[in-house]
Design a protein around this motif. Structure first.
Motif, PDB file in Angstrom:
ATOM      1  N   ILE A 237       0.838  -1.196   0.000  1.00 29.18           N
ATOM      2  CA  ILE A 237       0.000   0.000   0.000  1.00 29.18           C
ATOM      3  C   ILE A 237       0.875   1.250   0.000  1.00 29.18           C
ATOM      4  O   ILE A 237       2.059   1.207   0.360  1.00 29.18           O
ATOM      5  N   ASN A 238       0.269   2.322  -0.374  1.00 31.38           N
ATOM      6  CA  ASN A 238       0.977   3.602  -0.477  1.00 31.38           C
ATOM      7  C   ASN A 238       1.274   4.150   0.915  1.00 31.38           C
ATOM      8  O   ASN A 238       0.366   4.309   1.734  1.00 31.38           O
ATOM      9  N   PRO A 239       2.539   4.438   1.229  1.00 29.44           N
ATOM     10  CA  PRO A 239       2.845   5.007   2.554  1.00 29.44           C
ATOM     11  C   PRO A 239       2.278   6.401   2.743  1.00 29.44           C
ATOM     12  O   PRO A 239       2.154   6.870   3.881  1.00 29.44           O
ATOM     13  N   ASP A 240       1.925   7.065   1.652  1.00 32.97           N
ATOM     14  CA  ASP A 240       1.305   8.387   1.731  1.00 32.97           C
ATOM     15  C   ASP A 240      -0.182   8.196   2.043  1.00 32.97           C
ATOM     16  O   ASP A 240      -0.966   7.803   1.180  1.00 32.97           O
ATOM     17  N   GLU A 241      -0.558   8.489   3.276  1.00 28.25           N
ATOM     18  CA  GLU A 241      -1.936   8.246   3.721  1.00 28.25           C
ATOM     19  C   GLU A 241      -2.959   9.103   2.987  1.00 28.25           C
ATOM     20  O   GLU A 241      -4.147   8.775   2.974  1.00 28.25           O
ATOM     21  N   THR A 242      -2.514  10.176   2.375  1.00 25.00           N
ATOM     22  CA  THR A 242      -3.442  11.095   1.709  1.00 25.00           C
ATOM     23  C   THR A 242      -3.616  10.796   0.227  1.00 25.00           C
ATOM     24  O   THR A 242      -4.495  11.369  -0.417  1.00 25.00           O
ATOM     25  N   ASP A 243      -2.784   9.919  -0.319  1.00 21.70           N
ATOM     26  CA  ASP A 243      -2.860   9.625  -1.750  1.00 21.70           C
ATOM     27  C   ASP A 243      -4.113   8.799  -2.044  1.00 21.70           C
ATOM     28  O   ASP A 243      -4.429   7.846  -1.320  1.00 21.70           O
ATOM     29  N   GLU A 244      -4.822   9.154  -3.100  1.00 19.48           N
ATOM     30  CA  GLU A 244      -6.047   8.447  -3.455  1.00 19.48           C
ATOM     31  C   GLU A 244      -5.771   7.010  -3.895  1.00 19.48           C
ATOM     32  O   GLU A 244      -6.635   6.141  -3.750  1.00 19.48           O
ATOM     33  N   THR A 245      -4.586   6.757  -4.431  1.00 18.10           N
ATOM     34  CA  THR A 245      -4.214   5.394  -4.814  1.00 18.10           C
ATOM     35  C   THR A 245      -3.624   4.701  -3.593  1.00 18.10           C
ATOM     36  O   THR A 245      -2.419   4.772  -3.332  1.00 18.10           O
ATOM     37  N   ALA A 246      -4.478   4.023  -2.846  1.00 24.23           N
ATOM     38  CA  ALA A 246      -4.030   3.424  -1.594  1.00 24.23           C
ATOM     39  C   ALA A 246      -3.303   2.101  -1.818  1.00 24.23           C
ATOM     40  O   ALA A 246      -2.233   1.864  -1.257  1.00 24.23           O
ATOM     41  N   VAL A 247      -3.875   1.224  -2.651  1.00 23.33           N
ATOM     42  CA  VAL A 247      -3.259  -0.077  -2.914  1.00 23.33           C
ATOM     43  C   VAL A 247      -2.379   0.044  -4.152  1.00 23.33           C
ATOM     44  O   VAL A 247      -2.877   0.252  -5.264  1.00 23.33           O
ATOM     45  N   LEU A 248      -1.080  -0.104  -3.955  1.00 24.78           N
ATOM     46  CA  LEU A 248      -0.150   0.025  -5.071  1.00 24.78           C
ATOM     47  C   LEU A 248      -0.058  -1.252  -5.890  1.00 24.78           C
ATOM     48  O   LEU A 248       0.113  -1.207  -7.111  1.00 24.78           O
ATOM     49  N   SER A 249      -0.136  -2.410  -5.222  1.00 29.25           N
ATOM     50  CA  SER A 249      -0.036  -3.670  -5.955  1.00 29.25           C
ATOM     51  C   SER A 249      -0.679  -4.799  -5.169  1.00 29.25           C
ATOM     52  O   SER A 249      -0.734  -4.769  -3.934  1.00 29.25           O
ATOM     53  N   HIS A 250      -1.162  -5.790  -5.905  1.00 30.67           N
ATOM     54  CA  HIS A 250      -1.653  -7.037  -5.340  1.00 30.67           C
ATOM     55  C   HIS A 250      -1.127  -8.163  -6.217  1.00 30.67           C
ATOM     56  O   HIS A 250      -1.408  -8.199  -7.413  1.00 30.67           O
ATOM     57  N   THR A 251      -0.342  -9.066  -5.630  1.00 28.20           N
ATOM     58  CA  THR A 251       0.254 -10.171  -6.370  1.00 28.20           C
ATOM     59  C   THR A 251      -0.205 -11.491  -5.780  1.00 28.20           C
ATOM     60  O   THR A 251      -0.039 -11.725  -4.574  1.00 28.20           O
ATOM     61  N   VAL A 252      -0.798 -12.358  -6.589  1.00 25.47           N
ATOM     62  CA  VAL A 252      -1.204 -13.683  -6.119  1.00 25.47           C
ATOM     63  C   VAL A 252       0.050 -14.516  -5.905  1.00 25.47           C
ATOM     64  O   VAL A 252       0.837 -14.728  -6.834  1.00 25.47           O
ATOM     65  N   VAL A 253       0.252 -15.001  -4.689  1.00 25.49           N
ATOM     66  CA  VAL A 253       1.476 -15.729  -4.345  1.00 25.49           C
ATOM     67  C   VAL A 253       1.212 -17.186  -3.991  1.00 25.49           C
ATOM     68  O   VAL A 253       2.137 -18.004  -3.985  1.00 25.49           O
ATOM     69  N   ALA A 254      -0.042 -17.532  -3.668  1.00 29.53           N
ATOM     70  CA  ALA A 254      -0.390 -18.921  -3.344  1.00 29.53           C
ATOM     71  C   ALA A 254      -1.762 -19.222  -3.944  1.00 29.53           C
ATOM     72  O   ALA A 254      -2.784 -19.108  -3.268  1.00 29.53           O
ATOM     73  N   PRO A 255      -1.806 -19.623  -5.215  1.00 26.07           N
ATOM     74  CA  PRO A 255      -3.094 -19.923  -5.854  1.00 26.07           C
ATOM     75  C   PRO A 255      -3.556 -21.347  -5.566  1.00 26.07           C
ATOM     76  O   PRO A 255      -2.803 -22.165  -5.019  1.00 26.07           O
ATOM     77  N   PHE A 256      -4.792 -21.623  -5.923  1.00 23.59           N
ATOM     78  CA  PHE A 256      -5.347 -22.978  -5.932  1.00 23.59           C
ATOM     79  C   PHE A 256      -5.306 -23.665  -4.565  1.00 23.59           C
ATOM     80  O   PHE A 256      -4.806 -24.781  -4.416  1.00 23.59           O
ATOM     81  N   VAL A 257      -5.819 -22.980  -3.563  1.00 25.02           N
ATOM     82  CA  VAL A 257      -5.955 -23.539  -2.219  1.00 25.02           C
ATOM     83  C   VAL A 257      -7.437 -23.748  -1.938  1.00 25.02           C
ATOM     84  O   VAL A 257      -8.274 -22.921  -2.304  1.00 25.02           O
ATOM     85  N   ALA A 258      -7.769 -24.859  -1.313  1.00 24.76           N
ATOM     86  CA  ALA A 258      -9.159 -25.132  -0.960  1.00 24.76           C
ATOM     87  C   ALA A 258      -9.490 -24.429   0.349  1.00 24.76           C
ATOM     88  O   ALA A 258      -8.987 -24.813   1.394  1.00 24.76           O
ATOM     89  N   PHE A 259     -10.337 -23.375   0.278  1.00 25.03           N
ATOM     90  CA  PHE A 259     -10.751 -22.606   1.456  1.00 25.03           C
ATOM     91  C   PHE A 259      -9.519 -22.129   2.231  1.00 25.03           C
ATOM     92  O   PHE A 259      -9.262 -22.566   3.354  1.00 25.03           O
ATOM     93  N   SER A 260      -8.726 -21.243   1.625  1.00 27.73           N
ATOM     94  CA  SER A 260      -7.566 -20.677   2.334  1.00 27.73           C
ATOM     95  C   SER A 260      -8.064 -19.776   3.447  1.00 27.73           C
ATOM     96  O   SER A 260      -8.810 -18.841   3.200  1.00 27.73           O
ATOM     97  N   ASN A 261      -7.651 -20.067   4.657  1.00 26.75           N
ATOM     98  CA  ASN A 261      -8.182 -19.370   5.830  1.00 26.75           C
ATOM     99  C   ASN A 261      -7.064 -18.599   6.517  1.00 26.75           C
ATOM    100  O   ASN A 261      -6.576 -17.619   6.008  1.00 26.75           O
TER     101      ASN A 261
END
Length: 419
Positions: A237-261
């Motif tokens: 996430i963006n360290p600048d709390e005031t920036d409208e772009t809060a989430v800078l990136s989302h990367t899938v790192v563990a796919p294909f899990v049955a009910f990942s909790n």
């Protein structure tokens, strides 16, 4: 159509085979658990509610995490516990249902082992129109009394989001900073921080209760058949709390899990564990600390569907879960008052694995599931629900030895067991 059925049948067979222990022990049969067992002493004299002062909001608690306080020299001064609760869960539960009334807000609590008090955290600057139904909660350590970022998964009325707060050791206030939203926050559940502004997050389902028409059926099919559609991602996430772009990136790192909790990072930072609830398994991944990429390494089968997982500070993984799924569903529906609880610790071992282990527990793990490779399992707490019901999180404080357990539909919210 025939080709579809020919393809689908072996896939369903594979999914059911993967879930064979869960199907037999946690759905088709109901294991004989004691009223209460605690590995360090008698339950009646060693375990008690976390909140000694009755409060109607401190119940139905889902997650618990440590908040470590260090002094200027890096010495650990205190290890508090933050707990997420939702007294309105019987009216709003986006994972198991129902979806009736999202209006009553859930709550956050802080327990101090030094004072022995459990304090309600007041939400400050939280938008009046926002609904709040907290699940996973994680908080960054405090150094020399500074404030920390706290992140909370919120199964709000319209969609699942992640709330960012600031918490100071000297105040009982959670100051809301912003709401994090992303298309991949489909059904976010648990968090594990990698820095003050980055974290791993699981998504427990792809099909959710929110879906029109099919929401009552497809999530249950995904759960019961153990279809591996869910996933975990890493978020920056963006360290600048005031920036409208809060989430800078989302990367899938563990796919294909049955009910990942639940998920948790080891003290070394080199390993990450994810609970696969549907197939009663915990997956272990090697973690690249530079890129946050994950590589699957091994898995451990458990005698119950795991919910949340938390490493202790020695590197043992504490896992809490639900030994009988039908009873949990009945509890959700209000047809019964209690459901079983089970908390274990998974430890890595060197040398040969013996067929018998966990022998002090009234019901031993070794009588239900095969011996895990290079690991052993020890029961920390068991209950048929009479002492404590519907366990979701377990924490071991290696300083005091205390065991903390939260209950999804526990009227007491959470308990502490002192050695």
């Amino acid at each position: 159509m025939r080709l579809f059925l020919v393809t689908l049948t072996p896939l369903l067979g594979l999914f059911i085979w993967r879930s064979k222990y869960t199907f037999y022990y946690n759905i088709l049969t109901k294991m004989e658990l004691p009223d209460g067992y605690y590995y360090e002493g008698e339950v009646s004299s060693h375990c008690h509610p976390m909140n000694s002062a009755p409060n109607l909001s401190f119940k139905y608690c889902e997650d618990a995490s440590f908040w470590d306080h260090y002094d200027a020299d890096g010495k650990l001064e205190e290890r508090r516990v933050v707990v997420s609760c939702d007294s309105g869960r019987r009216e709003w539960n986006t994972v198991m249902g129902p979806l009736l009334d999202p209006t009553p807000r859930g709550s956050l609590w802080m327990y101090s082992p030094i004072s022995g008090e459990t304090t309600h955290l007041t939400l400050e600057n939280f938008p009046a129109e926002h609904t709040f139904h907290p699940l996973g909660v994680e908080i960054y350590p405090s150094y020399s009394g500074n404030a920390s970022y706290m992140y909370v998964v919120n199964h709000a009325a319209n969609k699942t989001v992640i709330e960012q707060f600031r918490v100071s050791p000297s105040e009982s206030v959670a100051k809301h900073i912003r709401t994090l939203s992303h298309p991949f926050f489909v059904a976010s559940n648990a968090l594990a921080l990698t820095s003050p502004t980055s974290f791993y997050v699981t998504n427990d389902h792809v099909f959710t209760k929110r879906l029109p028409y099919v929401g009552a059926v497809l999530p249950m099919v995904e759960t019961v058949l153990g279809i591996p559609l869910s996933f975990a991602g890493h978020v920056i996430i963006n360290p600048d709390e005031t920036d409208e772009t809060a989430v800078l990136s989302h990367t899938v790192v563990a796919p294909f899990v049955a009910f990942s909790n639940g998920l948790s990072i080891s003290p070394s930072g080199l390993e990450l564990a994810i609970a696969s609830t549907s197939i009663g398994t915990v997956y272990f991944y090697s973690r690249n600390t530079s890129t946050n990429a994950l590589t699957f390494s091994t898995s451990v089968q458990l005698p119950f569907p795991p919910d949340n997982v938390k490493y202790d500070h020695y590197g043992n993984l504490v896992v809490s879960g639900h030994p009988h799924f039908p009873t949990l569903l009945q509890l959700v529906a209000g047809k019964v008052d209690i459901a079983p609880s089970w908390v274990v610790s998974i430890s890595r071992i060197q040398g040969a694995v013996t067929a018998e282990y966990d022998l002090n527990a009234p019901l031993s793990t070794s009588t239900i599931v095969p011996s895990p490779a290079n690991h052993t399992v020890q029961t920390l707490f068991q209950s048929n629900g009479k002492i404590f019901t519907s366990s979701t999180s377990g924490l071991i404080d290696t300083l005091s030895g205390n065991l903390y357990v939260t209950g999804l539909y526990a009227e007491d919210g959470a308990i502490i067991c002192h050695p």
